[in-house]
Scaffold this motif. Structure first.
Motif, PDB file in Angstrom:
ATOM      1  N   GLY A  73      -4.348   4.868  -1.637  1.00  0.00           N
ATOM      2  CA  GLY A  73      -5.009   6.029  -2.162  1.00  0.00           C
ATOM      3  C   GLY A  73      -6.512   5.725  -1.688  1.00  0.00           C
ATOM      4  N   VAL A  74      -7.276   7.018  -1.419  1.00  0.00           N
ATOM      5  CA  VAL A  74      -8.876   6.845  -1.252  1.00  0.00           C
ATOM      6  C   VAL A  74      -9.406   7.253  -2.815  1.00  0.00           C
ATOM      7  CG1 VAL A  74      -8.671   7.573   1.246  1.00  0.00           C
ATOM      8  CG2 VAL A  74      -8.863   9.318  -0.675  1.00  0.00           C
ATOM      9  N   ASP A  75     -10.603   6.694  -2.859  1.00  0.00           N
ATOM     10  CA  ASP A  75     -11.366   7.142  -4.152  1.00  0.00           C
ATOM     11  C   ASP A  75     -11.441   8.654  -4.359  1.00  0.00           C
ATOM     12  OD1 ASP A  75     -11.577   4.584  -4.549  1.00  0.00           O
ATOM     13  OD2 ASP A  75     -13.470   4.465  -3.694  1.00  0.00           O
ATOM     14  N   GLY A  76     -10.957   8.995  -5.646  1.00  0.00           N
ATOM     15  CA  GLY A  76     -11.113  10.578  -6.084  1.00  0.00           C
ATOM     16  C   GLY A  76      -9.708  11.131  -5.567  1.00  0.00           C
ATOM     17  N   GLY A  77      -8.640  10.414  -4.959  1.00  0.00           N
ATOM     18  CA  GLY A  77      -7.434  11.232  -4.543  1.00  0.00           C
ATOM     19  C   GLY A  77      -6.288  10.954  -5.290  1.00  0.00           C
ATOM     20  N   ALA A 120      -7.318   2.175 -11.337  1.00  0.00           N
ATOM     21  CA  ALA A 120      -7.332   0.951 -11.546  1.00  0.00           C
ATOM     22  C   ALA A 120      -6.749   0.359 -12.924  1.00  0.00           C
ATOM     23  CB  ALA A 120      -8.772   0.419 -11.490  1.00  0.00           C
ATOM     24  N   GLU A 121      -7.169   1.155 -13.879  1.00  0.00           N
ATOM     25  CA  GLU A 121      -6.644   0.898 -15.567  1.00  0.00           C
ATOM     26  C   GLU A 121      -5.298   1.333 -15.454  1.00  0.00           C
ATOM     27  OE1 GLU A 121      -8.305  -0.514 -17.705  1.00  0.00           O
ATOM     28  OE2 GLU A 121      -9.443  -0.857 -16.145  1.00  0.00           O
ATOM     29  N   GLY A 124       0.851  -1.223  -0.122  1.00  0.00           N
ATOM     30  CA  GLY A 124      -0.183  -0.010   0.082  1.00  0.00           C
ATOM     31  C   GLY A 124       0.795   1.246  -0.113  1.00  0.00           C
ATOM     32  N   VAL A 125       0.079   2.287   0.272  1.00  0.00           N
ATOM     33  CA  VAL A 125       0.896   3.648   0.340  1.00  0.00           C
ATOM     34  C   VAL A 125       1.326   4.085   1.650  1.00  0.00           C
ATOM     35  CG1 VAL A 125       0.791   5.980  -0.479  1.00  0.00           C
ATOM     36  CG2 VAL A 125      -0.206   4.553  -1.929  1.00  0.00           C
ATOM     37  N   VAL A 136       0.205   5.079  -5.881  1.00  0.00           N
ATOM     38  CA  VAL A 136      -0.178   3.777  -5.764  1.00  0.00           C
ATOM     39  C   VAL A 136       0.233   3.300  -7.348  1.00  0.00           C
ATOM     40  CG1 VAL A 136      -2.340   4.118  -6.928  1.00  0.00           C
ATOM     41  CG2 VAL A 136      -2.174   2.233  -5.771  1.00  0.00           C
ATOM     42  N   VAL A 137       0.571   4.072  -8.253  1.00  0.00           N
ATOM     43  CA  VAL A 137       1.137   3.870  -9.348  1.00  0.00           C
ATOM     44  C   VAL A 137       2.556   3.453  -9.115  1.00  0.00           C
ATOM     45  CG1 VAL A 137       1.887   4.627 -11.881  1.00  0.00           C
ATOM     46  CG2 VAL A 137      -0.572   4.787 -10.927  1.00  0.00           C
ATOM     47  N   GLU A 138       3.387   4.207  -8.336  1.00  0.00           N
ATOM     48  CA  GLU A 138       4.501   3.885  -8.083  1.00  0.00           C
ATOM     49  C   GLU A 138       4.963   2.521  -7.465  1.00  0.00           C
ATOM     50  OE1 GLU A 138       5.983   7.169  -5.814  1.00  0.00           O
ATOM     51  OE2 GLU A 138       5.691   8.697  -7.700  1.00  0.00           O
TER      52      GLU A 138
END
Length: 601
Positions: free
Chosen positions: A161-165, A203-204, A108-109, A170-172
């Motif tokens: 991350g939280v949704d919309g953040g 997600a994508e 996680g982050v 998270v990509v890293e």
């Protein structure tokens, strides 16, 4: 096979453990469901047999021999029930922890937010968390990559991350996973299973980054907002991967899966399900421990600040009674173990005895001293595993007005869910507790190991059938409830432990104990005693503190009253304050405790 509850009268259930496969027969009697016969055999998932169904069939054969019921046909298939009630079964179910169980990596982050939520999701699904990686865990990227590279998990749970953040962090983490390129445990035939349960906006991107490395499934965020956890979808995805990618690649499990119309559950997940079900049905706060040779699992159900029951599970993978007994010694220290002994034992001899146990993990105590030493280790394993559990079993309280800096300061807004003063029942499972020579020994191990407070009902799993009942609960909840409460749950007794300020002048008596309005005993400082009550008697237990600074479970200076179904050991009163002080321990003091509870006979 039949799966409708109304059609079931005979159910065969196995738990395929790391070393032993245990088969239990559940049958519907005139008045209720009962556990009737039990068989076991060595698990055969490893070479040279490498087929888990061989051990299962051997366990079936023992049940068949003991019960006289025909379970297997000559061709090895199941005999299904017919008009002849002495032949066949209606349904076969199974749980499994063979081959080391379900092993996971979570990433996680922020350690105290998304990574902890991911850990709780994985642990609740019955997994052992091999490593928890987060962007703020204090390690350099190369250190995380090197650590991940050497892990061979069954499944990876990626969050952040939280949704919309923000999506960048998270990509890293996903890119770091690609750089490490971990191989799954069954790497020759399987792409790495990855569950993404983070910020939905990323997600994508995460799916594209991991496409060459892994089989990715996207589910709802485990932490959609800072003040809410959503662990259910991740847990369901873990179960799906466990069946389709882990179990199906284990030796013989394809055949085992074909035998049952119900998904095979990880053993800890099945235990967790029955603990949750019992807590919900009885509306009690529950603490359950399964202490094994290599690991100790702790399960709890406690209400949060809104009154909602919250389930948590942790696994202490290095604390156990045989394979990991040396780890208990290292983590607790020799002095911590020696304090529980009612006889003198030098440190070097203690270490030698425990090392002997580690290299001969299947041996059992041959003398009373060996038994008391093993039970002393159990107390420390319970203490340490509960400490680990309490660190993860936390609630979340978030302020409405926040600054960006506050996101990384969650500790002030987290609170412990586990409250020992408000614990209703503790359930002990595992050989050292379930098979202790006397129930009083099991009771004392839980009282001292968990440092119980207030009024707590003590119980043990009679023959370690909680996994079997847990998977039955998914099909026939009523049958599972009847077997759990009548055949599995053995009520041992009730512990009463007053707690007070360390320097309070409390006098020579702490509290009076009443059963059905009759005074049955008093609690004295530093003394442990047993108050006999008829086993199976249901009555009102009232504890009256004799000083305004004493708390017996209802608040400082308040009388505590509960309706109790008493067990065979009656009431065990403990006047040693909590937390334990150094004055509580010496060989003579512990000898007095054992003598008062008639454990030296």
């Amino acid at each position: 096979m039949k799966t409708e509850p109304r059609d079931l009268r005979t159910v065969l259930v196995t738990d395929c453990g790391s070393t032993t496969t245990k088969a239990l027969l559940f049958e519907k009697g005139v008045d209720r469901w009962r556990q009737t016969f039990r068989g076991e055999a060595p698990t055969t998932v490893e070479e040279p047999v490498a087929d888990v169904t061989v051990g299962a069939r051997n366990a079936f054969a023992e049940v068949q021999e003991l019960s006289g019921r025909v379970i297997l046909r000559d061709d090895g298939s199941f005999e299904i029930t017919s008009s002849d009630s002495s032949r066949g079964i209606d349904l076969y179910l199974s749980t499994s922890s063979a081959g080391g169980g379900l092993q996971m990596l979570v990433a996680g982050v922020v350690r105290s937010i998304t990574t902890e939520s991911a850990e709780r999701a994985a642990l609740g699904a019955g997994a052992i968390v091999m490593e928890a990686v987060s962007a703020d865990d204090g390690r350099e990227d190369y250190e995380r990559i090197e650590r991940i590279r050497h892990i061979k998990p069954d499944i990876v749970l990626l969050t952040g991350g939280v949704d919309g953040g923000s999506t960048s962090h998270v990509v890293e983490v996903a890119e770091m996973l690609v750089a490490a390129a971990p191989r799954p445990r069954f790497g020759d035939t399987l792409r790495l299973p990855v569950i993404y349960a983070g910020n939905s906006d990323a997600a994508e991107s995460v799916r594209e980054i991991l496409a060459t490395l892994a089989n990715v499934v996207v589910v709802e965020n485990v932490r959609p907002s800072l003040d809410r956890e959503n662990l259910g979808p991740a847990r369901e995805a873990i179960h799906e991967f466990f069946l389709s990618h882990v179990m199906s690649h284990s030796p013989g499990y394809g055949k085992l899966l074909s035998w049952t119309p119900v998904p095979v559950m990880p053993t800890p997940a099945a235990v967790g399900d029955i603990v949750q079900s019992y807590a919900e049905r009885s509306r009690q706060s529950v603490l359950c421990v399964d202490i094994g040779g290599a690991t100790t699992d702790v399960f709890s159900v406690f209400p949060d600040q809104q009154g909602k029951a919250v389930f948590n599970r942790t696994v202490s993978a290095n604390l156990g009674m045989s394979y990991s007994i040396a780890n208990v010694l290292v983590e607790a220290g020799a002095e911590a173990i020696r304090r529980w002994l009612p006889f003198e034992l030098g440190e070097s001899e203690l270490r030698d005895r425990l090392r002997n146990k580690m290299i001969r993990p299947t041996s059992i105590p041959q003398t009373r001293e060996d038994l008391f030493l093993e039970q002393a280790v159990c107390r420390e394993a319970l203490r340490l595993s509960l400490k680990h559990h309490r660190a993860l079993a936390v609630g979340i309280e978030v302020k409405r007005e926040r600054s960006i800096a506050d996101v990384f300061k969650q500790s002030s807004e987290r609170y412990e869910l586990v409250s020992m003063m408000h614990l209703d029942i503790v359930i002990g499972s595992g050989g050292v507790l379930s098979h202790a020579p006397s129930r009083m020994q099991a009771a004392l191990m839980m009282i001292e190991g968990f440092a119980l407070q207030g009024i707590t009902l003590l119980a043990v799993d009679s023959i370690f059938m909680m996994p079997h009942i847990g998977v039955l609960n998914a099909v026939h909840p009523q049958a599972a409830q009847e077997i759990f409460e009548h055949d599995c749950l053995i009520k041992v007794g009730v512990s009463v432990v007053p707690v007070y300020a360390p320097h309070a002048k409390i006098g020579t008596r702490l509290a009076e104990v009443y059963v059905d309005d009759a005074l049955v005993g008093v609690i004295e400082p530093m003394k442990v005693a047993r108050i006999p009550v008829s086993a199976g008697h249901t009555g009102t237990l009232r504890v009256v503190p004799l000083h305004r600074s004493i708390d017996v479970g209802a608040g400082i200076g308040q009388i505590c009253e509960r309706v109790i179904d008493f067990g065979e050991c009656g009431i065990i009163v403990d006047g040693r304050n909590r937390p334990f002080s150094s004055d509580s321990f010496s060989v003579s003091r512990q000898h007095d405790v054992y003598e008062a509870l008639e454990l030296l006979c």
